[in-house]
Design an enzyme around this catalytic site. Structure first.
Site, PDB file in Angstrom:
ATOM      1  N   GLU A  52       0.844  -1.204   0.000  1.00 49.97           N
ATOM      2  CA  GLU A  52       0.000   0.000   0.000  1.00 49.97           C
ATOM      3  C   GLU A  52       0.877   1.251   0.000  1.00 49.97           C
ATOM      4  O   GLU A  52       1.886   1.309   0.714  1.00 49.97           O
ATOM      5  CB  GLU A  52      -0.905   0.036   1.232  1.00 49.97           C
ATOM      6  CG  GLU A  52      -1.756   1.310   1.256  1.00 49.97           C
ATOM      7  CD  GLU A  52      -2.584   1.465   2.520  1.00 49.97           C
ATOM      8  OE1 GLU A  52      -3.484   0.639   2.730  1.00 49.97           O
ATOM      9  OE2 GLU A  52      -2.313   2.417   3.284  1.00 49.97           O
ATOM     10  N   THR A  82      -3.842   4.945  -1.522  1.00 45.81           N
ATOM     11  CA  THR A  82      -4.882   5.528  -0.669  1.00 45.81           C
ATOM     12  C   THR A  82      -5.527   6.747  -1.316  1.00 45.81           C
ATOM     13  O   THR A  82      -4.990   7.336  -2.266  1.00 45.81           O
ATOM     14  CB  THR A  82      -4.327   5.952   0.705  1.00 45.81           C
ATOM     15  OG1 THR A  82      -3.396   7.014   0.500  1.00 45.81           O
ATOM     16  CG2 THR A  82      -3.655   4.803   1.421  1.00 45.81           C
ATOM     17  N   HIS A 126      -7.848   3.066  -3.786  1.00 50.13           N
ATOM     18  CA  HIS A 126      -8.836   3.188  -2.719  1.00 50.13           C
ATOM     19  C   HIS A 126      -9.805   4.283  -3.172  1.00 50.13           C
ATOM     20  O   HIS A 126      -9.403   5.237  -3.831  1.00 50.13           O
ATOM     21  CB  HIS A 126      -8.184   3.633  -1.405  1.00 50.13           C
ATOM     22  CG  HIS A 126      -7.170   2.669  -0.864  1.00 50.13           C
ATOM     23  ND1 HIS A 126      -6.775   2.686   0.454  1.00 50.13           N
ATOM     24  CD2 HIS A 126      -6.465   1.673  -1.446  1.00 50.13           C
ATOM     25  CE1 HIS A 126      -5.872   1.735   0.662  1.00 50.13           C
ATOM     26  NE2 HIS A 126      -5.664   1.112  -0.484  1.00 50.13           N
ATOM     27  N   ASP A 159     -20.805  -4.587  15.216  1.00 50.33           N
ATOM     28  CA  ASP A 159     -19.673  -4.367  14.314  1.00 50.33           C
ATOM     29  C   ASP A 159     -19.428  -5.613  13.451  1.00 50.33           C
ATOM     30  O   ASP A 159     -19.227  -5.512  12.244  1.00 50.33           O
ATOM     31  CB  ASP A 159     -18.427  -4.028  15.145  1.00 50.33           C
ATOM     32  CG  ASP A 159     -17.312  -3.455  14.295  1.00 50.33           C
ATOM     33  OD1 ASP A 159     -17.581  -2.527  13.506  1.00 50.33           O
ATOM     34  OD2 ASP A 159     -16.182  -3.956  14.417  1.00 50.33           O
ATOM     35  N   GLN A 197      -7.387  -3.546   8.511  1.00 51.20           N
ATOM     36  CA  GLN A 197      -6.604  -2.526   9.186  1.00 51.20           C
ATOM     37  C   GLN A 197      -5.316  -3.202   9.658  1.00 51.20           C
ATOM     38  O   GLN A 197      -5.293  -4.423   9.848  1.00 51.20           O
ATOM     39  CB  GLN A 197      -7.412  -2.025  10.397  1.00 51.20           C
ATOM     40  CG  GLN A 197      -6.858  -0.818  11.063  1.00 51.20           C
ATOM     41  CD  GLN A 197      -6.585   0.296  10.077  1.00 51.20           C
ATOM     42  OE1 GLN A 197      -5.488   0.348   9.520  1.00 51.20           O
ATOM     43  NE2 GLN A 197      -7.547   1.159   9.837  1.00 51.20           N
TER      44      GLN A 197
HETATM   45  P1  FAD Z   1     -18.210   1.378   6.808  1.00 51.97           P
HETATM   46  O1  FAD Z   1     -18.107  -0.067   6.473  1.00 51.97           O
HETATM   47  O2  FAD Z   1     -19.294   2.150   6.155  1.00 51.97           O
HETATM   48  O3  FAD Z   1     -18.343   1.440   8.400  1.00 51.97           O
HETATM   49  C1  FAD Z   1     -18.105   2.628   9.127  1.00 51.97           C
HETATM   50  C2  FAD Z   1     -18.623   2.533  10.565  1.00 51.97           C
HETATM   51  O4  FAD Z   1     -19.991   2.399  10.572  1.00 51.97           O
HETATM   52  C3  FAD Z   1     -18.120   1.396  11.436  1.00 51.97           C
HETATM   53  O5  FAD Z   1     -18.115   1.878  12.756  1.00 51.97           O
HETATM   54  C4  FAD Z   1     -19.167   0.374  11.353  1.00 51.97           C
HETATM   55  O6  FAD Z   1     -19.058  -0.520  12.438  1.00 51.97           O
HETATM   56  C5  FAD Z   1     -20.357   1.264  11.351  1.00 51.97           C
HETATM   57  N1  FAD Z   1     -21.557   0.735  10.691  1.00 51.97           N
HETATM   58  C6  FAD Z   1     -21.923   0.957   9.398  1.00 51.97           C
HETATM   59  N2  FAD Z   1     -23.053   0.328   9.144  1.00 51.97           N
HETATM   60  C7  FAD Z   1     -23.418  -0.318  10.277  1.00 51.97           C
HETATM   61  C8  FAD Z   1     -24.502  -1.138  10.633  1.00 51.97           C
HETATM   62  N3  FAD Z   1     -25.457  -1.458   9.769  1.00 51.97           N
HETATM   63  N4  FAD Z   1     -24.522  -1.628  11.888  1.00 51.97           N
HETATM   64  C9  FAD Z   1     -23.577  -1.329  12.770  1.00 51.97           C
HETATM   65  N5  FAD Z   1     -22.537  -0.549  12.482  1.00 51.97           N
HETATM   66  C10 FAD Z   1     -22.456  -0.057  11.255  1.00 51.97           C
HETATM   67  N6  FAD Z   1      -9.597   6.080   4.774  1.00 51.97           N
HETATM   68  C11 FAD Z   1      -9.375   7.047   3.838  1.00 51.97           C
HETATM   69  O7  FAD Z   1      -9.821   8.181   4.020  1.00 51.97           O
HETATM   70  N7  FAD Z   1      -8.637   6.768   2.707  1.00 51.97           N
HETATM   71  C12 FAD Z   1      -8.135   5.543   2.439  1.00 51.97           C
HETATM   72  O8  FAD Z   1      -7.489   5.332   1.395  1.00 51.97           O
HETATM   73  C13 FAD Z   1      -8.359   4.500   3.401  1.00 51.97           C
HETATM   74  N8  FAD Z   1      -7.881   3.241   3.200  1.00 51.97           N
HETATM   75  C14 FAD Z   1      -8.165   2.255   4.104  1.00 51.97           C
HETATM   76  C15 FAD Z   1      -7.708   0.948   3.851  1.00 51.97           C
HETATM   77  C16 FAD Z   1      -7.992  -0.078   4.754  1.00 51.97           C
HETATM   78  C17 FAD Z   1      -7.505  -1.486   4.455  1.00 51.97           C
HETATM   79  C18 FAD Z   1      -8.718   0.200   5.956  1.00 51.97           C
HETATM   80  C19 FAD Z   1      -9.012  -0.883   6.945  1.00 51.97           C
HETATM   81  C20 FAD Z   1      -9.168   1.494   6.222  1.00 51.97           C
HETATM   82  C21 FAD Z   1      -8.907   2.528   5.296  1.00 51.97           C
HETATM   83  N9  FAD Z   1      -9.379   3.840   5.513  1.00 51.97           N
HETATM   84  C22 FAD Z   1      -9.121   4.822   4.573  1.00 51.97           C
HETATM   85  C23 FAD Z   1     -10.103   4.176   6.749  1.00 51.97           C
HETATM   86  C24 FAD Z   1     -11.634   4.087   6.595  1.00 51.97           C
HETATM   87  O9  FAD Z   1     -12.096   5.037   5.664  1.00 51.97           O
HETATM   88  C25 FAD Z   1     -12.239   4.323   7.986  1.00 51.97           C
HETATM   89  O10 FAD Z   1     -11.949   3.237   8.833  1.00 51.97           O
HETATM   90  C26 FAD Z   1     -13.716   4.668   8.026  1.00 51.97           C
HETATM   91  O11 FAD Z   1     -14.036   5.141   9.345  1.00 51.97           O
HETATM   92  C27 FAD Z   1     -14.629   3.463   7.816  1.00 51.97           C
HETATM   93  O12 FAD Z   1     -14.598   3.074   6.535  1.00 51.97           O
HETATM   94  P2  FAD Z   1     -15.364   1.723   6.131  1.00 51.97           P
HETATM   95  O13 FAD Z   1     -15.212   1.606   4.672  1.00 51.97           O
HETATM   96  O14 FAD Z   1     -14.925   0.589   6.993  1.00 51.97           O
HETATM   97  O15 FAD Z   1     -16.882   2.152   6.509  1.00 51.97           O
END
Ligand code: FAD
Length: 294
Positions: free
Chosen positions: A17, A48, A77, A158, A175
């Site tokens: 990455e 990213t 991403h 979660d 993560q």
């Molecule tokens: P989602 O899957 O939409 O979830 C977000 C939150 O909502 C979580 O707390 C989840 O538990 C909760 N949630 C959603 N729906 C529900 C439901 N129905 N019930 C209960 N809880 C729910 N960020 C950047 O800005 N740029 C990047 O390039 C980037 N790359 C990443 C790469 C990886 C491998 C990882 C793990 C993270 C990356 N992130 C990046 C961070 C990411 O954008 C954040 O972690 C963000 O807060 C959540 O993104 P998500 O896609 O997991 O969101």
């Protein structure tokens, strides 16, 4: 250039990455790093994308360089917060026209202290997955947080949320973590919910105690006290810290692969070392040779 699920079907993957650079110096450094790590012929490289306004960075340009100049499989991403459907459509079409076949669909976090951002048309990554699915024949990956998302209301909610999202995705990327057992437990928890989507663990070589402590706190990742003490004992000796990082990340990757991980994804922070050394160390565990040119 390939679908990542096809690469996973062929054997264990090794991928890197990179962060979209913020300034001209960062562009030059990343360019050198990309050149060096491309010599290892990794399975794919991901780039990213910032979640708001000017902090988004030149993700497309880096992806284009990897795809066109280095002829390697890429995975941009893409975060959806603060974006309209129309904007996402333009970005997805641009990647499709380039020949990109994979994308990591994320919600993103709008910087709390930045300028005001529009709310956007999306609130969850899963909505971005279905939006892209209808428009491009990509492999779509999603993010997984084996130790729980920092904003999760409860562990069960979660996990249920992750299960719902992983069902819609082709594979997931985690993560960064420092304990293989958290990865194993997460995969088991998904399997118990009937979800067998491949999950590629993310590994961050820990070179800097302060930086890792900050990122771990923000991401709900456990930073083991013994690792922190080992890094702090190195003081300002950068070579000693790199040695610790290489050793810890190599052992963790080996443990993850032994636990059945389909590959490992190294967070490079745009540095070629220690990723080069870790990749060479993993030849046996990955069952593939790596050759470096730089
Ligand atoms: P989602 O899957 O939409 O979830 C977000 C939150 O909502 C979580 O707390 C989840 O538990 C909760 N949630 C959603 N729906 C529900 C439901 N129905 N019930 C209960 N809880 C729910 N960020 C950047 O800005 N740029 C990047 O390039 C980037 N790359 C990443 C790469 C990886 C491998 C990882 C793990 C993270 C990356 N992130 C990046 C961070 C990411 O954008 C954040 O972690 C963000 O807060 C959540 O993104 P998500 O896609 O997991 O969101």
């Amino acid at each position: 250039m390939a679908l990542i699920t096809d690469l996973l079907a062929q054997g264990r993957t090794l991928s890197f990455e990179f962060s979209a650079p913020r300034d001209a110096e960062g562009v030059q450094r990343l360019d050198r790093t990309l050149g060096r790590l491309a010599g290892l012929r990794p399975s794919f490289m991901s780039v990213t994308y910032g979640a708001g306004g000017s902090s988004r960075g030149p993700t497309y340009e880096v992806v284009e360089r990897i795809h066109r100049d280095l002829a390697l499989t890429t995975m941009p991403h893409l975060t959806c917060v603060a974006h309209t459907r129309g904007e996402i459509e333009v970005i997805v079409e641009r990647y499709r026209a380039l020949g990109t076949e994979n994308i990591l669909a994320l919600r993103g976090d709008v910087p709390a202290d930045g300028p005001d951002h529009p709310a956007g048309d999306f609130t969850r990554a899963i909505d971005l997955v279905s939006f892209i699915r209808e428009r491009a024949p990509f492999n779509i990956a999603v993010a997984a947080h084996p130790e729980g998302h920092p904003l999760a209301t409860s562990r069960v909610d979660d996990l249920d949320h992750h299960a719902e999202k992983l069902r819609e995705a082709d594979f997931a990327m985690t993560q960064f973590l420092f304990r293989a057992e958290y990865y194993e437990r997460f995969v088991e928890e998904m399997a118990a919910r009937g979800v067998t989507t491949p999950v590629i663990p993310g590994v961050m070589p820990p070179t800097n105690a302060e930086g890792i402590a900050r990122m771990s706190a923000a991401n709900n990742t456990e930073f083991p006290a013994d690792l922190r003490a080992r890094l702090e004992a190195c003081g300002e000796d950068a070579a000693a810290r790199r040695e610790v990082a290489t050793d810890v990340a190599t052992r963790l990757c080996e443990a993850l692969l032994a636990a059945g991980a389909p590959g490992v994804h190294l967070y490079t922070l745009n540095f070629s070392e220690p990723a080069l050394t870790i990749a060479r160390n993993l030849e046996a565990a990955l069952g593939r040779g790596v050759e470096a040119v730089g």
